[in-house]
Scaffold this motif. Sequence first.
Motif, PDB file in Angstrom:
ATOM      1  N   UNK A   1       0.821  -1.217   0.000  1.00 28.55           N
ATOM      2  CA  UNK A   1       0.000   0.000   0.000  1.00 28.55           C
ATOM      3  C   UNK A   1       0.855   1.266   0.000  1.00 28.55           C
ATOM      4  N   UNK A   2       1.728   1.367   0.982  1.00 29.26           N
ATOM      5  CA  UNK A   2       2.556   2.562   1.107  1.00 29.26           C
ATOM      6  C   UNK A   2       3.742   2.493   0.152  1.00 29.26           C
ATOM      7  N   UNK A   3       4.286   3.680  -0.158  1.00 33.81           N
ATOM      8  CA  UNK A   3       5.427   3.756  -1.066  1.00 33.81           C
ATOM      9  C   UNK A   3       6.519   4.626  -0.472  1.00 33.81           C
TER      10      UNK A   3
ATOM     11  N   UNK B   1       8.718   6.408   8.074  1.00 32.22           N
ATOM     12  CA  UNK B   1       8.580   6.064   9.494  1.00 32.22           C
ATOM     13  C   UNK B   1       7.181   5.562   9.864  1.00 32.22           C
ATOM     14  N   UNK B   2       6.160   6.187   9.319  1.00 30.60           N
ATOM     15  CA  UNK B   2       4.800   5.768   9.681  1.00 30.60           C
ATOM     16  C   UNK B   2       4.490   4.354   9.198  1.00 30.60           C
ATOM     17  N   UNK B   3       4.721   4.056   7.895  1.00 28.06           N
ATOM     18  CA  UNK B   3       4.512   2.659   7.483  1.00 28.06           C
ATOM     19  C   UNK B   3       5.397   1.690   8.269  1.00 28.06           C
TER      20      UNK B   3
ATOM     21  N   UNK C   1      13.357   9.478   4.507  1.00 28.70           N
ATOM     22  CA  UNK C   1      13.310   8.713   5.756  1.00 28.70           C
ATOM     23  C   UNK C   1      12.055   9.059   6.544  1.00 28.70           C
ATOM     24  N   UNK C   2      11.778  10.360   6.649  1.00 37.42           N
ATOM     25  CA  UNK C   2      10.572  10.792   7.356  1.00 37.42           C
ATOM     26  C   UNK C   2       9.334  10.119   6.767  1.00 37.42           C
ATOM     27  N   UNK C   3       9.310   9.981   5.441  1.00 39.83           N
ATOM     28  CA  UNK C   3       8.149   9.402   4.760  1.00 39.83           C
ATOM     29  C   UNK C   3       7.970   7.922   5.085  1.00 39.83           C
TER      30      UNK C   3
ATOM     31  N   UNK D   1       6.381   2.018  11.338  1.00 33.24           N
ATOM     32  CA  UNK D   1       5.757   1.825  12.658  1.00 33.24           C
ATOM     33  C   UNK D   1       4.643   0.793  12.593  1.00 33.24           C
TER      34      UNK D   1
END
Lengths: 353, 353
Positions: free
Chosen positions: B182-184, B204-206, B200-202, B208
């Motif tokens: 789903x995430x990229x 972190x959420x996936x 890197x910031x992009x 987590x």
Amino acid sequence: MTDAYEIVIDKIQESKLSHTDFDNLTFGKTFTDHMLECTWRDGKWETAVIKPYGPIMVEPSCKVFHYGQAIFEGMKAFKDDAGDVFLFRPEDNWIRFNESAKRLAMPEVPEEVFIEGLKTLVNLDKDWVRHGEGLSLYLRPFMIASENGVAAAPSTEYKFMIVMSPAFAYYKGDVRVIIASDYSRAADGGVGYAKAAGNYAASFYPNNLALAEGYQQIIWTDAASHEYLEEAGTMNIFVRIGDTLLTAPNNDRILNGVTRRSVLQLAKDAGLTIEERRISVNELNEAAQNGSLKEIFGSGTAAVIVPIKGYKHKDFKYELPIIEDSYAEQFKTALKDIQYNRADDQHGWRVKI
Amino acid sequence: MTDAYEIVIDKIQESKLSHTDFDNLTFGKTFTDHMLECTWRDGKWETAVIKPYGPIMVEPSCKVFHYGQAIFEGMKAFKDDAGDVFLFRPEDNWIRFNESAKRLAMPEVPEEVFIEGLKTLVNLDKDWVRHGEGLSLYLRPFMIASENGVAAAPSTEYKFMIVMSPAFAYYKGDVRVIIASDYSRAADGGVGYAKAAGNYAASFYPNNLALAEGYQQIIWTDAASHEYLEEAGTMNIFVRIGDTLLTAPNNDRILNGVTRRSVLQLAKDAGLTIEERRISVNELNEAAQNGSLKEIFGSGTAAVIVPIKGYKHKDFKYELPIIEDSYAEQFKTALKDIQYNRADDQHGWRVKI
């Protein structure tokens, strides 16, 4: 303002206001007397502090420098003829800020810190909100990762801050755009919908290439096919074909613009035909060639509404016609009339400080 | 070192070395006595300065906080049995750093600032390079936009800095991964190939979300279809099917890893069958199901080689077999032997300080 939320206020000794040359400002270079700072540490937000605008000390290992957790909002405060000061849809910015925060694995900022903090700060520096056409105070709430350390993981500490800068009309001169056919701004499943610092850094190099060709901005297209219009990085994009107003639907690559949403509401109020759907570059080029493409314009907080004078897509160049009943001009006038308290505010967008 | 390039050196009064508890370090939290700082202003690089490690003063409007122009490299210095200190392929990191700089509209850093600056700094703090298995000094050259101002445009000032942190083996415990559906991480035409902070910031959420499911990392797939393996954010990815070594080809979404390149050379030296080509998730899952998938491993500076113990893709879960002739173990041993000066350096990768 609620009485319940405590903000520590450390006022400046002497205002910089009288030393500020408002006739010779560079946008975003001059800041008001105060700023707000609130630290997230040990899993919670500490007391917000309003203090004199000035530098902060950070370690070179501060995570924002290395892993880019940084988000922001752009907002404005307007002064009306009576000297009252207003914000425009601040709750919308607060909600979007927290959507950005979530996607960047950062803590959400409570309403009292963001909204009440902002109101308190603007009120304290309200003499910096100038009265006059196109004048406003630009408000910049932002959050950065502030933990020290170079391990690649989300920060355990953050700083939420608000700084404010006197603003005038943001764009000068005509704006022509290149429609992207190689470079991309955002991926499906990525962070394009967030107001993340890294999205802007990623756009500067392609934008420099556009500038070198004499175009001021880029209309980004979908990364997968470069066939569909998305947004312009600092603006959402509207297209008028015939008398129909079109704009790309929100998705995870496109910023959910507050001005975009306001334009759509105003268009609905005016009874215009609106289509929120994918717009292909082919459709745009065909409309240009058959004469039905009447307008392209951008919408955003900084620039409000920006008419696009011409565009280039690969080898195809097109100059938009000059028309009398411009939607862009109507929306710009309507929005500014609401922002400056010169018109009825039927949707409750204005918030008095 | 050349004599021609001048670096100003301001030494610490007293080293922190004797107060540093090397047995209880958190990765990336402790820094050596000195750091390097070099400012780009008025279109040119000023004299590089080596000075005591410590905080810097920046304005809240500093552009890196708002528009994310920030890039870095990860490198290591190793000490051999005789106490000599070595870098590993530093030119490769310098070249990639400047490729990142170009894509982020930042100035390129001259070789003498990056390489000679790094050598001088490592030499000055060489007592911080510990001798022993898995021990090294982690080197972090980075560059940030340092102009003050919130206008959305590339910065006119930058700081290039190098900080250094004592390191031990980076990954602890088993690593299992989720293959992204789903995430990229990156878009075609985007900045995925750059070592940009925002990438890197992009992630972190996936990441987590993966951690919450018990997986340590994500293997990213192409944003357009999520059908092809790309990289793991902090590592490039290798797959062994039968005795063939596969890895995704470099493109504008994948970091051009120095360790990746070294593994490919070692594999070539060893006469292995290598395929640098797109690897589909379907192919991986089929190989898992028919038993021909023998290994998956990551390669990167921080972790060198990381064997992947298992993976999940949508509802499909697979545990990799434990095998005797692991490529991952062979590459790890070979790379470390070169890095610690225990083996011949036939490709000239080691650079003595």
